[in-house]
Enzyme design. Structure first.
Site, PDB file in Angstrom:
ATOM      1  N   SER A  88       5.946   3.803   4.780  1.00  0.00           N
ATOM      2  CA  SER A  88       5.983   1.991   4.904  1.00  0.00           C
ATOM      3  C   SER A  88       5.596   1.263   5.772  1.00  0.00           C
ATOM      4  O   SER A  88       5.348   0.130   5.565  1.00  0.00           O
ATOM      5  CB  SER A  88       7.413   2.282   4.125  1.00  0.00           C
ATOM      6  OG  SER A  88       7.830   2.726   3.261  1.00  0.00           O
ATOM      7  N   LYS A 118      10.823  -7.811   7.831  1.00  0.00           N
ATOM      8  CA  LYS A 118      10.594  -7.364   6.415  1.00  0.00           C
ATOM      9  C   LYS A 118      12.330  -7.668   6.151  1.00  0.00           C
ATOM     10  O   LYS A 118      12.823  -7.727   6.677  1.00  0.00           O
ATOM     11  CB  LYS A 118      10.511  -5.756   6.031  1.00  0.00           C
ATOM     12  CG  LYS A 118      10.534  -5.091   5.341  1.00  0.00           C
ATOM     13  CD  LYS A 118      10.226  -3.754   5.404  1.00  0.00           C
ATOM     14  CE  LYS A 118      10.211  -3.003   4.658  1.00  0.00           C
ATOM     15  NZ  LYS A 118       9.999  -1.283   4.987  1.00  0.00           N
ATOM     16  N   SER A 170       5.923   0.597   1.821  1.00  0.00           N
ATOM     17  CA  SER A 170       7.316  -0.753   1.091  1.00  0.00           C
ATOM     18  C   SER A 170       6.735  -1.649   1.767  1.00  0.00           C
ATOM     19  O   SER A 170       7.678  -2.758   1.558  1.00  0.00           O
ATOM     20  CB  SER A 170       9.031  -0.028   1.044  1.00  0.00           C
ATOM     21  OG  SER A 170       9.027   0.294   2.535  1.00  0.00           O
TER      22      SER A 170
END
Lengths: 487, 480
Positions: free
Chosen positions: B168, B69, B144
């Site tokens: 997330s 990420k 996310s």
């Protein structure tokens, strides 16, 4: 109508740089001489993703400083985020213990206007990180109006202790004594070098006036004092300024003012402070100090200067003045005590240290730790004077010679041609014989009884003293010269 | 069968047994990425220009590709947090979690998409545009950590890392049909993770099997002195154990949650999963979490935004990232950098955080939320006295279509009710695959949570669920 009187009500906030090798939240060096922006890392630069980690040596130095101010260590304290935007603040917030400090509730003693001892309460000492240092191209050295500004992040994350007093101070003189005492005590504790020239100690003062008609002026915070003199002048200026406003029936605004040392005035701060409640620093757990840690740090605490001075007065027979001078600096006091331990008479050792040693160090611009004459050697000099092996004059000559030439005691004595124990006995008789022989006319005058006022005798005596390089004892010269003249 | 289809365990074993080379595996994954990326758009930065060399040929991940990420710092590789404000910033250091993977031999294919600064649950709040769900490219992958979930789901890489502040990891894992683990707070070092809500953030893995999650966790869960919230006890045991059992385990449903409506596929998955658990000797019970159900959402957003706005104060254009050179003064510089650099969701959370901690409201919001948080943590401790795990949905519905985001932002926030209490209490949570919905063919995921430090037990339970519910397939990634 009786004249209005005003009582100043002053509180002081003092930042001291805590003495550790590395910064408060990372492993960067605290060396102040390093080139700009060389002692930096992701943590003290506040790079995204970096996290602070508490340096436990900083906590220890904070505890020492607090103990030196009679504070109590708090078993649990917290770190907070104190937000403001400025280029010197890498994270946009300062990590500070502001609301829940590591040590609290202490005091420092000062003398009031009547010379009586008075306690100034210390609310607390909290740990925090320093901001970066900024250099602006503007003529007044401030950010506004500067075309270029430089930031040195070496200072970012330097460990600070902020010491907040209660508003117990009533004059600039008390304020300065408070600050000097504080400096001496934190230095003694080894918590900070508190070197004003290096920015290791900085002052802010909260000044307000209480008026005899019951009015109470609002608190004004004065910032940017970097010397004892600036602290004194800023407070005096502010007292005068506020008095004038109150006398004319005006109102003192609650504000932050900036001390301009060059102009000797305080001016309203152009930047509005952003007041916000602080949030708990989520990246640092609460700081827990257990009793074992407190005990360990307590054991590290040296005797404080006032306690030490008392001991010198009561146990060693020094005057308060001498004791105060010797204990002003811990290393000087340690030096003195080492002299005494090596066998020197305390009173005489004290005189030597406070006059000769401090004078020479001052002349040579040296610290006592760098002094070439070790305390044991000074003790030996003092002892030789006591044993009448050296006269006081000779001892001082020897001392000066040693300082100037970095030589040993015996070496100096020899180089100066001093005969220890003085010129006496046969040596003295020989000098006298030579003096008489060289001055037959004076001899004749004395022997003919014309020297009724003893002037001629004194003349010969002077010559003998000169020939002995001052090493003959005056009484012995008189006796031997009298005997020689009778022959 | 293509090499990219292998899971982490198989890929790593294949390389060790010299069945294929790391380069062959790398090329297969790269080809897969090349064929799907136009449709999925999972990457922000690709680093697969040339085959990277594994740092540790004997490590347990030797030569296995992964993606991170883009809020995890990578030394010398652009890291954006999906925000314009970081510009082309290249961190001078590696996040600890990535360092551990790198040292275990993993190779990096790139940095993947996310909601800006991890604020959002669609992967649509990104300065780099939205990522698409590999199971149905008209739908969101969740957020996310949408890029991390999509990359594993589409077969780009066998595993990836994301971060979970309020769901997330778990929500995109569920939306994309992969396993996602949000470890106990403190289990994985956060050093080098760009902070959103520091007391809630936790790094965790995505993979297509539970065994793979166990492998990644065994590497991630190590003490790191760089993170003061990191655990100091001995490393937990994540060894894969086929014989692990859930016999006699009490698995609870939350009483208060039973009143909330769930979309049919999710309600069915709940029933199916309970049956599997019971068939394997577990006991289904019920616990009550009244404070959680009433206050968790408000408490979470008050804390997350309060922390976030201070975490984001550092982005001022002075030291790194996007900046302007022609500002009239420092104030104008700050204003212009932050106005242009932050997206609207981030701005609204900064403003909310500033208001929540403003002196006149601070006690009522921020301080109150910290107290509620303590109550929530206590409520979970009590609940876990009565059960071993809690079974609950990840979200009440399946992934929606891109562009169909609810007009009412608060509704978006409330769909997080199932995930964010876990962060408030610092608990571990596993998002696991239960099967595909017949009508939409979309994957359906659920969540198993446990007391703090029960991560390895949750994964053992997850292994049994996987055995009976089946493992997810690689999504077609929009390629027919």
């Amino acid at each position: 109508m009786s004249e209005l009187t005003f009582t100043p009500v002053i509180g002081i906030e003092i930042h001291i740089r805590l003495k550790t090798d590395t910064k408060i939240f990372c492993a960067c060096s605290t060396d102040t001489d390093a080139p700009a922006n060389t002692n930096i890392c992701p943590v003290c630069m506040g790079l995204p993703g970096s996290l602070p980690r508490l340096n436990h040596n900083v906590v220890e130095k904070g505890m020492l400083a607090g103990m030196a101010l009679h504070c109590t260590v708090q078993p649990r304290s917290l770190f907070f985020r104190k937000s403001y935007f400025y280029p010197d603040l890498p994270k946009g917030h300062q990590i500070s213990q502001c609301d829940l400090p590591v040590v609290a509730d202490g005091y420092i003693e000062v003398h009031d206007a009547e010379g009586k001892l008075k306690k100034i309460r210390v609310n607390h000492l909290h740990l925090e990180e320093d901001a970066a240092a900024m250099h602006h191209s503007a003529s007044d050295g401030r950010l506004e109006g500067a075309s270029t500004s430089y930031v040195d992040y070496n200072r970012a994350g330097m460990p600070l202790g902020e010491i907040v007093s209660e508003p117990d101070i009533s004059s600039s003189a008390e304020a300065v004594e408070y600050a000097m005492n504080l400096q001496r005590r934190v230095r003694y504790a080894g918590a900070s070098d508190a070197d004003l020239d290096k920015g290791m100690m900085r002052f802010d003062a909260n000044v307000s006036l209480k008026c005899s008609d019951g009015r109470w002026g609002r608190k004004v915070e004065v910032k940017n004092m970097n010397s004892f003199r600036a602290l004194e002048r800023a407070i005096e200026f502010e007292i005068k300024r506020q008095k004038k406003i109150l006398q004319s029936g005006g109102e003192v605004l609650q504000e932050t003012r900036h001390w301009n040392d060059a102009k000797g005035v305080t001016t309203a701060s152009r930047v509005k402070e952003f007041y916000r409640k602080f949030i708990v620093e989520p990246d640092l757990p609460p700081l827990i100090v257990n009793q074992e840690w407190i005990d360990r740090v307590t054991a590290m605490m040296p005797e404080m200067p006032d306690v030490r001075a008392n001991r010198y007065v009561h146990d060693m027979g020094l005057t308060q003045e001498a004791a105060d001078i010797l204990t002003d600096d811990k290393n000087t006091a340690d030096y003195f005590e080492a002299c005494v331990k090596a066998g020197a008479n305390p009173v005489r050792a004290a005189n030597w240290v406070r006059t000769e040693v401090l004078r020479v160090l001052n002349e040579m611009q040296k610290k006592i730790s760098e002094f070439s004459i070790k305390p044991e050697v000074l003790a030996e000099i003092v002892r030789r004077v006591d044993d009448r092996k050296l006269s006081t004059t000779q001892a001082k000559e020897v001392f000066d010679y040693m300082c100037a030439n970095d030589s040993g005691l015996d070496d100096a004595v020899k180089k100066l041609g001093i005969t220890e124990g003085g010129v006496a006995g046969n040596a003295l008789v020989e000098i006298i014989a030579n003096v008489i022989k060289a001055n037959p006319d004076v001899l004749a005058e004395i022997q003919s009884g014309k020297d009724t006022k003893g002037k001629k005798f004194k003349f010969l005596q002077g010559l003998v003293m000169k020939e002995s390089k001052g090493q003959a004892k005056p009484q012995e010269v008189v006796e031997a010269l009298t005997a020689a003249l009778k022959q | 069968m293509e090499l990219y289809e292998l899971d982490l365990y198989e890929a790593s074993k294949g390389i060790k047994d010299k069945k294929f080379s790391p380069k062959e595996l790398f090329e297969s994954c790269k080809k897969r990425i090349d064929s799907c990326e136009d449709k999925i758009h999972a990457f922000i930065t690709r680093t697969d220009g040339t085959a990277p060399v594994t740092e540790n040929p004997n490590g347990i991940f030797a030569g296995v590709p992964t993606v991170l990420k883009d809020n995890l710092c990578t030394n010398g590789i652009r890291t954006t947090a999906a925000s314009k404000i970081l510009g082309n910033w290249k961190p001078p250091y590696d996040a600890t979690a990535w360092k551990y993977l790198r040292e275990a031999g993993a190779v990096l294919m790139g940095k993947v998409n996310m909601d800006e600064f991890a604020m959002g649950n669609t992967c649509g709040n990104s300065a780099f545009g939205p990522t698409h769900n590999p199971n149905d490219i008209s739908r969101v992958p969740g957020g996310s950590s949408g890029g991390s979930a999509a990359a594993v789901s589409a077969g780009y890489v066998p595993f990836s890392l994301g971060s979970d502040t309020g769901g997330s990891i778990r929500q995109p894992a569920s939306y994309c049909g992969v396993y996602g683990m949000k470890p106990t707070y403190g289990m994985v070092s956060r050093y080098g993770l760009i902070s959103y809500g520091s007391s809630l953030d936790q790094i965790g893995p995505f993979a297509r099997t539970i065994r793979d999650l166990q492998l990644v966790m065994s590497v991630l869960a190590q003490y790191d002195p760089m993170d003061s919230s990191c655990f100091r006890e001995k490393n937990p045991d994540f060894t894969h154990n086929e014989d692990a059992s859930i016999k006699g385990k009490r698995i609870a449903l939350v009483k208060e949650f039973q009143n909330f409506t769930l979309d049919a596929p999710i309600a069915e998955a709940m029933k199916k999963t309970q049956k599997v658990l019971e068939n394997n000797g577990a006991v289904i019970t019920e616990v009550s979490l009244p404070v959680v159900s009433k206050y968790a959402v408000a408490c979470y957003y008050a804390l997350a935004m309060s922390e976030a706005h201070t975490n984001l104060e550092r982005y001022d254009g002075v030291r790194y990232g996007y900046t302007v050179n022609d500002a009239a003064g420092i104030k104008e510089m700050f204003e212009r950098v932050r106005s242009y650099g932050f997206g609207s969701e981030v701005k609204s959370r900064i403003i909310a955080g500033t208001c929540l901690t403003e002196p006149s409201r601070c006690d009522e919001y921020y301080v109150a939320a910290t107290k509620v948080r303590t109550l929530i943590a206590q409520e979970f401790i009590r609940a876990f006295g009565e059960c071993d795990f809690i079974l609950q949905p990840v979200t009440p519905s399946l992934p929606h279509k891109i562009g169909e985001e609810d007009e009412d932002a608060m509704k978006g926030y409330e769909t997080d009710l199932y995930t964010l209490p876990v962060n408030l209490a610092g608990l571990p949570g596993l998002s696991f695959f239960t099967g595909y919905d017949d009508a939409t063919k979309l994957p359906v995921g659920l969540q198993l949570i446990g007391p703090r430090w029960s991560d390895s037990e949750i994964l053992n339970a997850g292994m049994i669920l996987e055995r009976h519910l089946g493992s997810p397939k690689i999504a077609n990634g929009g390629v027919k």
